[in-house]
Design a protein around this motif. Sequence first.
Motif, PDB file in Angstrom:
ATOM      1  N   VAL B 125     -18.398 -82.242  -4.238  1.00  0.00           N
ATOM      2  CA  VAL B 125     -18.180 -81.241  -3.223  1.00  0.00           C
ATOM      3  C   VAL B 125     -18.383 -81.991  -1.741  1.00  0.00           C
ATOM      4  N   LYS B 126     -17.513 -81.964  -1.282  1.00  0.00           N
ATOM      5  CA  LYS B 126     -17.133 -82.554   0.204  1.00  0.00           C
ATOM      6  C   LYS B 126     -17.750 -82.001   1.344  1.00  0.00           C
ATOM      7  N   ASP B 127     -17.154 -80.580   1.289  1.00  0.00           N
ATOM      8  CA  ASP B 127     -17.205 -79.412   2.549  1.00  0.00           C
ATOM      9  C   ASP B 127     -18.139 -78.453   1.973  1.00  0.00           C
ATOM     10  N   PHE B 128     -18.360 -77.612   2.867  1.00  0.00           N
ATOM     11  CA  PHE B 128     -19.093 -76.287   2.293  1.00  0.00           C
ATOM     12  C   PHE B 128     -18.535 -75.162   3.404  1.00  0.00           C
ATOM     13  N   ASN B 129     -18.582 -74.042   2.925  1.00  0.00           N
ATOM     14  CA  ASN B 129     -18.255 -72.885   3.880  1.00  0.00           C
ATOM     15  C   ASN B 129     -19.411 -72.267   4.646  1.00  0.00           C
ATOM     16  N   GLY B 130     -20.644 -72.183   4.059  1.00  0.00           N
ATOM     17  CA  GLY B 130     -21.840 -71.862   4.836  1.00  0.00           C
ATOM     18  C   GLY B 130     -21.800 -70.199   4.962  1.00  0.00           C
ATOM     19  N   LEU B 131     -22.873 -69.766   5.292  1.00  0.00           N
ATOM     20  CA  LEU B 131     -22.911 -68.350   5.206  1.00  0.00           C
ATOM     21  C   LEU B 131     -22.789 -67.564   6.532  1.00  0.00           C
ATOM     22  N   ALA B 132     -22.387 -68.210   7.567  1.00  0.00           N
ATOM     23  CA  ALA B 132     -22.301 -67.397   8.952  1.00  0.00           C
ATOM     24  C   ALA B 132     -21.447 -66.103   8.755  1.00  0.00           C
ATOM     25  N   LYS B 133     -19.917 -66.449   8.145  1.00  0.00           N
ATOM     26  CA  LYS B 133     -19.193 -65.361   8.141  1.00  0.00           C
ATOM     27  C   LYS B 133     -19.739 -64.286   7.082  1.00  0.00           C
TER      28      LYS B 133
END
Lengths: 99, 287
Positions: B125-133
């Motif tokens: 896993v290189k990037d992640f989406n995050g829960l901001a949205k």
Amino acid sequence: MNPVNYLYLAALLFTIGATGVLIRRNVIVVFMCIELMLNACNLAFVAFSRLHGNLDGQIIAFFTMVVAAAEVVVGLAIIVSLFRSRHSASVDDASLMKL
Amino acid sequence: MTGLAAYTTSTGEAFQFWVLGTVAVIGALCTILMRKAVHSALCLAGTMIILAVFYLANGAYFLGIVQIVVYTGAIMMLFLFVVMLVGVTAADSLTETIKGQRWLAALCGFGFAILLFAGIGNASVKDFNGLAKANEGGNVEGLASLIFTKYVFAFEITGALLITATVGAMVLTHRERTERAKTQRERSEERVRGKHLPPLPAPGVYARHNAVDIAGLLPDGTPSELTVNKTLRERGQIRDVSTEALNDLRALEQRAADRLERPDPHRKGGGRNGDGDRAEETEEASK
């Protein structure tokens, strides 16, 4: 730091819990180790929820908590009745279905 | 957590992860290595609190609070309650019933850990989406809208599960009464019957001596063994002075009678009367 590290931590905690279930003989401690494994799974779910960017993982973790609470209630009741009948909290003593 | 696809977390979170993660692993290890169940429970409670902090750091604010309230507040306290009920001093026995089971178990755990770590490592896993949205309208609101739409069936099943668990716990811990409950009268009679309820009489009551090894006399003149200390009674060290007392009395009466026969030459009239009174008194006392 990548949030994948949370997954590693969850895997480590799950492993420790599973090992505890295997090596301990006190029913209550075995039960606590199962709780530790459930918690590790919850951490993995929450980390996945963040990685994917949606809240479904958190919902699953929430349901896990509810099921864990129900499980603890019934499990501890079983332990108490087991202790009443056998006067011991060791899993080795409970080798027979009947007294 | 800022952009849609981030590559790394903040330094503060990394620091928190490494510090608290270490503590969490140590707590988990203590849970399985401590000999007493109470210590295990406390270590597990610490690990759970740290996990709650991790939930908060991961944007799961509702779950973080629920973790503290439900796990450390309710479940661990229930555990401690049962530990107290079963007995705090009951330490785990260290004898192995299956030879080498502990090392085999540790080996299995090690292999399992390698398996899990390899699996996670392969995911790359290189990037992640995050829960901001997802957390835009509030974490609790987001969870609620999911629970009551997509997962509403699971939610209702959960309610049934909780009810079943409550009933199950009550059935499991309920004990059937095998005999009739005693009434208050029966219990009070049981308490009184066959026992000496008031305090024991003191030695020397109605007696002519008050030493501890001399039995007190009952109103009819017989010595009562209850008045003497239990230890002395069992050793048989009760001194019975009733015969001595009777002899003394007899001697007194004898002396009084002698005096009546040979009145004192120095005291006349009044003295005689006094002697007569004393003699009467001793006679009454002997009766």
